[in-house]
Design a protein around this motif. Structure first.
Motif, PDB file in Angstrom:
ATOM      1  N   THR A 171       5.588  39.504 -32.200  1.00  0.00           N
ATOM      2  CA  THR A 171       4.560  40.066 -31.398  1.00  0.00           C
ATOM      3  C   THR A 171       3.067  39.555 -31.620  1.00  0.00           C
ATOM      4  O   THR A 171       2.789  39.691 -33.074  1.00  0.00           O
ATOM      5  N   VAL A 172       2.472  39.012 -30.868  1.00  0.00           N
ATOM      6  CA  VAL A 172       0.897  38.436 -31.372  1.00  0.00           C
ATOM      7  C   VAL A 172      -0.018  39.240 -30.221  1.00  0.00           C
ATOM      8  O   VAL A 172       0.315  39.318 -29.016  1.00  0.00           O
ATOM      9  N   ILE A 173      -1.183  39.726 -30.962  1.00  0.00           N
ATOM     10  CA  ILE A 173      -2.048  40.185 -30.186  1.00  0.00           C
ATOM     11  C   ILE A 173      -3.464  39.328 -30.247  1.00  0.00           C
ATOM     12  O   ILE A 173      -3.518  39.495 -31.578  1.00  0.00           O
ATOM     13  N   GLU A 174      -4.282  38.902 -29.245  1.00  0.00           N
ATOM     14  CA  GLU A 174      -5.630  38.505 -29.515  1.00  0.00           C
ATOM     15  C   GLU A 174      -6.477  38.729 -28.527  1.00  0.00           C
ATOM     16  O   GLU A 174      -5.870  39.011 -27.235  1.00  0.00           O
ATOM     17  N   GLY A 175      -7.628  38.804 -28.849  1.00  0.00           N
ATOM     18  CA  GLY A 175      -8.752  38.978 -27.601  1.00  0.00           C
ATOM     19  C   GLY A 175      -9.252  37.626 -27.047  1.00  0.00           C
ATOM     20  O   GLY A 175      -8.643  36.368 -27.439  1.00  0.00           O
TER      21      GLY A 175
ATOM     22  N   LEU B  80      -2.430  31.911 -25.913  1.00  0.00           N
ATOM     23  CA  LEU B  80      -1.288  32.228 -26.406  1.00  0.00           C
ATOM     24  C   LEU B  80      -0.161  31.629 -25.858  1.00  0.00           C
ATOM     25  O   LEU B  80       1.014  31.509 -26.517  1.00  0.00           O
ATOM     26  N   TYR B  81       0.466  31.754 -24.560  1.00  0.00           N
ATOM     27  CA  TYR B  81       1.559  31.523 -24.126  1.00  0.00           C
ATOM     28  C   TYR B  81       1.921  29.962 -24.485  1.00  0.00           C
ATOM     29  O   TYR B  81       3.055  29.707 -25.097  1.00  0.00           O
ATOM     30  N   PRO B  82       1.183  28.925 -24.218  1.00  0.00           N
ATOM     31  CA  PRO B  82       1.305  27.512 -24.849  1.00  0.00           C
ATOM     32  C   PRO B  82       1.436  27.547 -26.422  1.00  0.00           C
ATOM     33  O   PRO B  82       2.242  26.727 -26.761  1.00  0.00           O
ATOM     34  N   LEU B  83       0.612  28.620 -26.944  1.00  0.00           N
ATOM     35  CA  LEU B  83       0.789  28.410 -28.384  1.00  0.00           C
ATOM     36  C   LEU B  83       2.320  28.969 -28.941  1.00  0.00           C
ATOM     37  O   LEU B  83       2.681  28.283 -29.787  1.00  0.00           O
ATOM     38  N   VAL B  84       2.593  29.845 -28.336  1.00  0.00           N
ATOM     39  CA  VAL B  84       3.873  30.661 -28.904  1.00  0.00           C
ATOM     40  C   VAL B  84       5.164  29.660 -28.758  1.00  0.00           C
ATOM     41  O   VAL B  84       6.015  29.490 -29.300  1.00  0.00           O
ATOM     42  N   THR B  85       5.040  29.276 -27.253  1.00  0.00           N
ATOM     43  CA  THR B  85       6.159  28.502 -26.901  1.00  0.00           C
ATOM     44  C   THR B  85       6.063  27.221 -27.564  1.00  0.00           C
ATOM     45  O   THR B  85       7.397  26.595 -27.869  1.00  0.00           O
TER      46      THR B  85
ATOM     47  N   ALA C 284       1.725  38.922 -26.784  1.00  0.00           N
ATOM     48  CA  ALA C 284       2.468  38.068 -26.501  1.00  0.00           C
ATOM     49  C   ALA C 284       3.774  38.758 -27.190  1.00  0.00           C
ATOM     50  O   ALA C 284       3.667  39.089 -28.530  1.00  0.00           O
ATOM     51  N   VAL C 285       4.923  38.632 -26.804  1.00  0.00           N
ATOM     52  CA  VAL C 285       6.159  38.876 -27.332  1.00  0.00           C
ATOM     53  C   VAL C 285       7.258  38.150 -27.135  1.00  0.00           C
ATOM     54  O   VAL C 285       7.427  37.230 -25.983  1.00  0.00           O
TER      55      VAL C 285
ATOM     56  N   VAL D 185       9.300  34.148 -24.000  1.00  0.00           N
ATOM     57  CA  VAL D 185       7.891  34.427 -24.291  1.00  0.00           C
ATOM     58  C   VAL D 185       7.225  35.043 -23.192  1.00  0.00           C
ATOM     59  O   VAL D 185       7.350  34.824 -22.288  1.00  0.00           O
ATOM     60  N   VAL D 186       6.808  36.306 -23.376  1.00  0.00           N
ATOM     61  CA  VAL D 186       6.153  37.163 -22.304  1.00  0.00           C
ATOM     62  C   VAL D 186       4.883  37.470 -22.680  1.00  0.00           C
ATOM     63  O   VAL D 186       4.564  38.062 -24.003  1.00  0.00           O
TER      64      VAL D 186
END
Length: 284
Positions: free
Chosen positions: A149-153, A191-196, A274-275, A203-204
């Motif tokens: 789980t990632v949270i960013e502003g 976040l989406y491209p970073l996590v994938t 992101a989860v 990834v959601v």
């Protein structure tokens, strides 16, 4: 065997907001004000082992352990002083919580592979020069099937009334200073491209929006004034020293930001959560 990730030295990780008592209070105000918004949907099963990376002064840790009282947490940070404050905060607010405290660089975590069921990262990637590498490094200690789980502003997201070019310019000073320090205050939208890109699957990413007006006084005070405007105000000296704005323009920008917290003002900001799931061992 997992693919090693080049470590980033602790000195290379800059926290542009500083480590003052004022910043500690701001982080606490932010976490308490946004707890329902940011932590909704985040709960860990009894007995699960959870790593919180970059726990700082424990502002988010308190809400994590409150939401999952039977999980076992390891809270890690590079700052010994911050860890001491985090321990005191959790002891005061959640005395029965199962938390181990660890001073460590996230690129050099002293754990075997697949040690944790879940990893939680909040407001950390924005300060790192290599956030994608950080996410890849965290995969090593996360079990196959475990969750991240990632949270960013995103400081490009504020919308407010009354609008003001000076206020936007003051916000942009903070964005530029964070970039100079090696971070990215606009990272939420990435976040989406970073996590994938770090190898996670399922990834959601969803926006978590804060909107404040006089009908929501707790958000006006807790977020608009004490979290966001306080953060921008804290970089005044650095912004002026860097020649990013003149003193008079800066003061006008801050004055205009405070107008958004007045009776006829409104303020909007977007966080991103992101989860994702670790599909297995990193590639050889």
């Amino acid at each position: 065997m997992t693919t090693p990730v080049d470590p980033v030295e602790i000195d290379d990780i800059g926290y542009v907001h500083g480590y003052s008592a004022h910043e500690t209070r701001r982080l606490g105000d932010q976490a308490d004000t946004l707890a329902a918004l940011l932590h909704s949907g985040t709960a860990y099963p009894p007995g699960s082992k959870v790593l919180e990376v970059g726990c700082g002064v424990g502002a988010q840790t308190v809400h994590l352990v409150t939401g999952s009282p039977l999980a076992h947490f390891v809270a890690a940070d590079i700052s010994a002083d911050s860890l001491a404050q985090a321990r005191a905060r959790v002891t005061a607010h959640a005395p029965g919580a199962q938390v181990e405290w660890l001073q460590a660089n996230l690129f050099e975590l002293p754990f075997p592979d697949a040690e944790f069921d879940h990893v939680f990262v909040c407001f950390v990637l924005e300060h790192l020069p290599a956030p994608g590498q950080a996410l890849a490094a965290l995969r090593r200690v996360l079990k196959p099937g475990g969750t991240l789980t990632v949270i960013e502003g995103d400081h490009g997201s504020p919308l407010f009334h009354p609008d003001s070019a000076y206020a936007h310019a003051a916000i942009d000073c903070q964005v530029q200073l964070q970039s100079t320090a090696g971070g990215n205050a606009l990272i939420g939208r990435q976040l989406y491209p970073l996590v994938t890109g770090a190898g996670y699957e399922d990834v959601v990413v969803r926006p978590r929006t804060v909107y404040a007006d006089r009908s929501r006084p707790a958000l006006v005070n807790g977020f608009t004034r004490n979290t966001f405007i306080a953060m921008i105000e804290s970089v005044r000296e650095d912004a002026l020293a860097a020649g990013l704005m003149t003193p008079s323009d800066w003061d006008r920008g801050i004055t205009d930001l405070h107008c958004t917290a007045a009776d006829d003002g409104t303020f909007h900001y977007t966080f991103f959560k992101a989860v994702a799931m670790n599909p297995g061992a990193a590639e050889e």
